[in-house]
Design a protein around this motif. Structure first.
Motif, PDB file in Angstrom:
ATOM      1  N   LEU A  28       0.838  -1.205   0.000  1.00 26.02           N
ATOM      2  CA  LEU A  28       0.000   0.000   0.000  1.00 26.02           C
ATOM      3  C   LEU A  28       0.871   1.253   0.000  1.00 26.02           C
ATOM      4  CD1 LEU A  28      -2.839  -1.015   2.496  1.00 26.02           C
ATOM      5  CD2 LEU A  28      -2.810  -1.175  -0.010  1.00 26.02           C
ATOM      6  N   ARG A  29       1.939   1.235   0.762  1.00 25.36           N
ATOM      7  CA  ARG A  29       2.855   2.389   0.768  1.00 25.36           C
ATOM      8  C   ARG A  29       3.558   2.529  -0.578  1.00 25.36           C
ATOM      9  NH1 ARG A  29       7.126   2.878   4.051  1.00 25.36           N
ATOM     10  NH2 ARG A  29       7.354   0.690   4.642  1.00 25.36           N
ATOM     11  N   MET A  30       3.902   1.402  -1.182  1.00 24.97           N
ATOM     12  CA  MET A  30       4.530   1.448  -2.499  1.00 24.97           C
ATOM     13  C   MET A  30       3.600   2.104  -3.513  1.00 24.97           C
ATOM     14  SD  MET A  30       5.649  -1.739  -4.955  1.00 24.97           S
ATOM     15  CE  MET A  30       6.849  -2.398  -3.811  1.00 24.97           C
ATOM     16  N   LEU A  35       7.420   5.160  -0.651  1.00 23.47           N
ATOM     17  CA  LEU A  35       8.700   4.499  -0.409  1.00 23.47           C
ATOM     18  C   LEU A  35       9.843   5.369  -0.904  1.00 23.47           C
ATOM     19  CD1 LEU A  35       8.000   0.788  -1.447  1.00 23.47           C
ATOM     20  CD2 LEU A  35       7.718   1.860   0.798  1.00 23.47           C
ATOM     21  N   CYS A  36      10.914   5.391  -0.131  1.00 22.97           N
ATOM     22  CA  CYS A  36      12.125   6.081  -0.594  1.00 22.97           C
ATOM     23  C   CYS A  36      12.922   5.126  -1.480  1.00 22.97           C
ATOM     24  CB  CYS A  36      12.962   6.549   0.597  1.00 22.97           C
ATOM     25  SG  CYS A  36      13.692   5.207   1.567  1.00 22.97           S
ATOM     26  N   LYS A  37      13.965   5.632  -2.086  1.00 27.37           N
ATOM     27  CA  LYS A  37      14.750   4.808  -3.001  1.00 27.37           C
ATOM     28  C   LYS A  37      15.382   3.624  -2.279  1.00 27.37           C
ATOM     29  CE  LYS A  37      15.761   8.398  -6.416  1.00 27.37           C
ATOM     30  NZ  LYS A  37      16.797   9.156  -7.154  1.00 27.37           N
ATOM     31  N   ASP A  38      15.870   3.832  -1.077  1.00 27.52           N
ATOM     32  CA  ASP A  38      16.491   2.723  -0.339  1.00 27.52           C
ATOM     33  C   ASP A  38      15.484   1.626  -0.036  1.00 27.52           C
ATOM     34  OD1 ASP A  38      18.987   3.854  -0.349  1.00 27.52           O
ATOM     35  OD2 ASP A  38      18.830   4.705   1.672  1.00 27.52           O
ATOM     36  N   GLU A  39      14.241   1.997   0.252  1.00 28.76           N
ATOM     37  CA  GLU A  39      13.215   0.988   0.520  1.00 28.76           C
ATOM     38  C   GLU A  39      12.878   0.202  -0.740  1.00 28.76           C
ATOM     39  OE1 GLU A  39      10.584   2.793   4.176  1.00 28.76           O
ATOM     40  OE2 GLU A  39      10.412   3.774   2.208  1.00 28.76           O
ATOM     41  N   LEU A 158       3.964   2.329 -10.030  1.00 28.86           N
ATOM     42  CA  LEU A 158       5.399   2.576 -10.163  1.00 28.86           C
ATOM     43  C   LEU A 158       5.670   3.626 -11.243  1.00 28.86           C
ATOM     44  CD1 LEU A 158       6.852  -1.052  -9.880  1.00 28.86           C
ATOM     45  CD2 LEU A 158       7.040   0.777  -8.192  1.00 28.86           C
ATOM     46  N   ARG A 159       4.953   3.537 -12.338  1.00 30.47           N
ATOM     47  CA  ARG A 159       5.155   4.519 -13.401  1.00 30.47           C
ATOM     48  C   ARG A 159       4.742   5.913 -12.961  1.00 30.47           C
ATOM     49  NH1 ARG A 159       2.788   0.677 -18.248  1.00 30.47           N
ATOM     50  NH2 ARG A 159       4.798   0.082 -19.186  1.00 30.47           N
ATOM     51  N   GLU A 160       3.657   6.005 -12.216  1.00 34.93           N
ATOM     52  CA  GLU A 160       3.157   7.309 -11.807  1.00 34.93           C
ATOM     53  C   GLU A 160       3.930   7.882 -10.626  1.00 34.93           C
ATOM     54  OE1 GLU A 160      -0.954   9.373 -10.040  1.00 34.93           O
ATOM     55  OE2 GLU A 160      -0.948   7.270 -10.689  1.00 34.93           O
ATOM     56  N   GLN A 161       4.189   7.062  -9.631  1.00 30.86           N
ATOM     57  CA  GLN A 161       4.747   7.555  -8.373  1.00 30.86           C
ATOM     58  C   GLN A 161       6.269   7.638  -8.372  1.00 30.86           C
ATOM     59  OE1 GLN A 161       2.755   8.782  -6.295  1.00 30.86           O
ATOM     60  NE2 GLN A 161       0.788   7.762  -6.591  1.00 30.86           N
ATOM     61  N   TYR A 162       6.914   6.866  -9.232  1.00 25.83           N
ATOM     62  CA  TYR A 162       8.381   6.836  -9.235  1.00 25.83           C
ATOM     63  C   TYR A 162       8.881   7.050 -10.662  1.00 25.83           C
ATOM     64  CZ  TYR A 162       7.088   4.545  -4.865  1.00 25.83           C
ATOM     65  OH  TYR A 162       6.504   4.242  -3.650  1.00 25.83           O
ATOM     66  N   PRO A 163       8.684   8.244 -11.207  1.00 30.76           N
ATOM     67  CA  PRO A 163       9.016   8.496 -12.610  1.00 30.76           C
ATOM     68  C   PRO A 163      10.501   8.388 -12.916  1.00 30.76           C
ATOM     69  CG  PRO A 163       8.443  10.537 -11.480  1.00 30.76           C
ATOM     70  CD  PRO A 163       8.101   9.427 -10.552  1.00 30.76           C
ATOM     71  N   TRP A 164      11.333   8.336 -11.885  1.00 31.33           N
ATOM     72  CA  TRP A 164      12.770   8.194 -12.089  1.00 31.33           C
ATOM     73  C   TRP A 164      13.180   6.769 -12.470  1.00 31.33           C
ATOM     74  CZ3 TRP A 164      14.723   4.723  -8.559  1.00 31.33           C
ATOM     75  CH2 TRP A 164      13.975   4.522  -7.380  1.00 31.33           C
ATOM     76  N   ILE A 165      12.258   5.802 -12.344  1.00 37.17           N
ATOM     77  CA  ILE A 165      12.559   4.427 -12.756  1.00 37.17           C
ATOM     78  C   ILE A 165      12.430   4.337 -14.277  1.00 37.17           C
ATOM     79  CG2 ILE A 165      11.912   1.995 -12.562  1.00 37.17           C
ATOM     80  CD1 ILE A 165      10.766   2.576  -9.817  1.00 37.17           C
ATOM     81  N   ALA A 166      13.485   3.917 -14.936  1.00 40.96           N
ATOM     82  CA  ALA A 166      13.479   3.823 -16.392  1.00 40.96           C
ATOM     83  C   ALA A 166      12.469   2.777 -16.863  1.00 40.96           C
ATOM     84  CB  ALA A 166      14.875   3.462 -16.901  1.00 40.96           C
ATOM     85  N   GLU A 167      11.846   3.040 -17.992  1.00 41.12           N
ATOM     86  CA  GLU A 167      10.791   2.176 -18.500  1.00 41.12           C
ATOM     87  C   GLU A 167      11.265   0.738 -18.704  1.00 41.12           C
ATOM     88  OE1 GLU A 167       7.104   0.872 -19.680  1.00 41.12           O
ATOM     89  OE2 GLU A 167       7.631   2.802 -18.757  1.00 41.12           O
TER      90      GLU A 167
END
Length: 229
Positions: A28-30, A35-39, A158-167
């Motif tokens: 749910l937090r994800m 979540l921070c990057k370390d998590e 993941l796409r919406e909340q963590y846009p820094w993750i490459a596709e």
């Protein structure tokens, strides 16, 4: 005890949906972007251990199954995870996700971040597949009935909340969503066909419950240690 009708048996299996890990606080937090990057890295590194062992679990089922028709169907799962050559398969795609969240391939493969509780839970699952009757072990994999919706939700989050993750890091999910699009119907059919007594049906239900416990134990461990970081 007399076996119940297939429809009732499948209903009993589906009734375990609330025990699946889709509603776990860590997920749910994800999905909420909390979540921070370390998590995320801790999660990816530990989930890797589960992904690595899935093919071994399926190979154990294969080795215990005396039925050629089932073996022919089941071996495709090993190929899906391991690929047909280096650089392919679900496990490789998980490594790409780990790299996309900032881990190196080396630290994923040497498992330096794998937590003891995660290792214990996943090893218990592989041992279950090795030591229990093959159809019971197959039934433990019926979390497929619940996983498609979770994966679609996770990919969107993941796409919406963590846009820094490459596709390219999302290849595991895009491929897995397609693989489980049938909600495990082929696996359900195997379990229903070969669970012919009530005792066997109850064993199958217990096996699916056990698998849900394994998944939640994995995430409980990651959630606990993420809170310590």
């Amino acid at each position: 005890m007399t076996a119940v009708a297939p429809e009732e048996f499948v209903g009993e299996l589906r009734a375990l949906a609330p025990r699946y890990w889709d509603s776990h606080p860590f997920h749910l937090r994800m999905h909420a972007g909390e979540l921070c990057k370390d998590e995320l890295r801790l999660w990816a590194a530990n989930r890797w251990y589960y992904q690595r062992c899935i093919a071994q679990k399926d190979a154990a089922i294969l080795s215990n199954c005396p039925l050629p028709d089932v073996r022919r169907q089941w071996r495709d799962r090993i190929v899906w995870h391991d690929g047909t050559r280096p650089g392919e398969g679900g496990a490789e795609n998980w490594i790409r996700l780990a790299e996309a969240v900032g881990l190196s391939r080396e630290e994923v493969l040497d498992e330096r971040h794998v937590l003891p509780g995660v290792r214990f839970a996943v090893d218990a699952y592989v041992n279950f597949a090795r030591t229990r009757p093959w159809v019971v072990a197959v039934a433990s994999g019926l979390t497929e009935m619940f996983s498609g919706a979770l994966m679609r939700k996770r990919l969107a989050a993941l796409r919406e909340q963590y846009p820094w993750i490459a596709e390219e890091g999302f290849a595991y999910f895009t491929h897995r969503i397609q693989a489980v699009s049938g909600e495990g119907q082929a696996t359900v059919d195997i379990v229903v066909e070969h669970s012919v007594t009530r005792e066997q049906q109850l064993e199958a239900i217990a096996a699916l419950s056990f698998k849900c416990d394994v998944l939640r134990a994995l995430l409980d461990t990651v959630d606990y240690y993420a809170g310590k970081s």
